[in-house]
Design a protein around this motif. Structure first.
Motif, mmCIF file in Angstrom:
data_model
loop_
_atom_site.group_PDB
_atom_site.id
_atom_site.type_symbol
_atom_site.label_atom_id
_atom_site.label_comp_id
_atom_site.label_asym_id
_atom_site.label_seq_id
_atom_site.Cartn_x
_atom_site.Cartn_y
_atom_site.Cartn_z
ATOM 1 N N ALA A 24 0.837 -1.204 0.000
ATOM 2 C CA ALA A 24 0.000 0.000 0.000
ATOM 3 C C ALA A 24 0.873 1.255 0.000
ATOM 4 O O ALA A 24 0.584 2.220 -0.721
ATOM 5 N N ARG A 25 1.944 1.248 0.789
ATOM 6 C CA ARG A 25 2.848 2.403 0.843
ATOM 7 C C ARG A 25 3.493 2.684 -0.507
ATOM 8 O O ARG A 25 3.747 3.832 -0.871
ATOM 9 N N HIS A 26 3.776 1.627 -1.252
ATOM 10 C CA HIS A 26 4.485 1.763 -2.530
ATOM 11 C C HIS A 26 3.549 1.687 -3.734
ATOM 12 O O HIS A 26 4.024 1.670 -4.874
ATOM 13 N N LYS A 27 2.244 1.591 -3.480
ATOM 14 C CA LYS A 27 1.250 1.484 -4.550
ATOM 15 C C LYS A 27 1.528 0.293 -5.475
ATOM 16 O O LYS A 27 1.313 0.361 -6.691
ATOM 17 N N ALA A 28 2.016 -0.793 -4.886
ATOM 18 C CA ALA A 28 2.284 -2.018 -5.647
ATOM 19 C C ALA A 28 1.015 -2.854 -5.748
ATOM 20 O O ALA A 28 0.159 -2.813 -4.864
ATOM 21 N N HIS A 29 0.902 -3.584 -6.817
ATOM 22 C CA HIS A 29 -0.214 -4.512 -7.001
ATOM 23 C C HIS A 29 0.169 -5.847 -6.374
ATOM 24 O O HIS A 29 1.309 -6.286 -6.512
ATOM 25 N N VAL A 30 -0.774 -6.496 -5.704
ATOM 26 C CA VAL A 30 -0.505 -7.769 -5.035
ATOM 27 C C VAL A 30 -1.438 -8.826 -5.600
ATOM 28 O O VAL A 30 -2.648 -8.603 -5.719
ATOM 29 N N ARG A 31 -0.880 -9.985 -5.916
ATOM 30 C CA ARG A 31 -1.676 -11.143 -6.324
ATOM 31 C C ARG A 31 -1.375 -12.249 -5.324
ATOM 32 O O ARG A 31 -0.229 -12.683 -5.206
ATOM 33 N N VAL A 32 -2.407 -12.672 -4.607
ATOM 34 C CA VAL A 32 -2.292 -13.699 -3.578
ATOM 35 C C VAL A 32 -2.732 -15.006 -4.237
ATOM 36 O O VAL A 32 -3.917 -15.210 -4.485
ATOM 37 N N VAL A 33 -1.781 -15.874 -4.532
ATOM 38 C CA VAL A 33 -2.032 -17.055 -5.349
ATOM 39 C C VAL A 33 -2.055 -18.308 -4.471
ATOM 40 O O VAL A 33 -1.123 -18.559 -3.708
#
Length: 150
Positions: A24-33
């Protein structure tokens, strides 16, 4: 430049909450696989990816979607090797990274440990407990990697 992506090998990942905070701090996208559904935060940047329960289905999805500007979070050495070859950065849950220099010895150690475990008939200890130091090291490592991708 697009935001970085974090691909999480989620089935045995003890640092999912930490990943969400740093992402969230780095505005990264996360995919929880994973092979089964996990609760993920309600956030446009965080998505759950549920794959079939076929052998290595989650690993295959992660390896196929790994590449430059991708951070893969896994303890799976063979998955780490596949992702490194695709150009991704790879972190273990304790914050230690896999890289081109370390992956060969990690694979060799894995093979030796497999042989040792096979001869022990189920007797053995497993990995050491996951502690606060590991969690802190992971947070620092993920933050450092994402800053580097800036």
């Amino acid at each position: 430049m697009p935001h970085p992506a974090i691909l999480v090998d989620a089935d045995a990942c003890p640092v999912k909450e930490e990943i969400y905070r740093v992402a969230a701090r780095h505005k990264a996208h996360v995919r929880v696989v994973s092979n089964s559904p996990f609760r993920v935060p309600v956030n446009e940047r965080v998505k759950r990816v549920v794959v079939s329960d076929g052998f290595d289905a989650a690993d295959d999805w992660i390896a196929e979607n790994a590449g430059p500007r991708t951070v893969v979070i896994t303890a799976d050495i063979l998955l780490a090797e596949r992702c490194l070859k695709a150009g991704a950065l790879v972190l273990r849950h304790d914050g230690k990274s896999f890289d081109a220099a370390s992956i060969g010895s990690a694979i060799a150690t894995r093979a030796i440990m497999e042989d040792l475990r096979a001869g022990m008939d189920g007797v053995g200890g497993g990995p050491p407990p996951f502690g606060k130091t590991d969690r802190s090291r992971f947070l620092q490592a993920l933050d450092r990697v994402l800053v580097g991708m800036g």
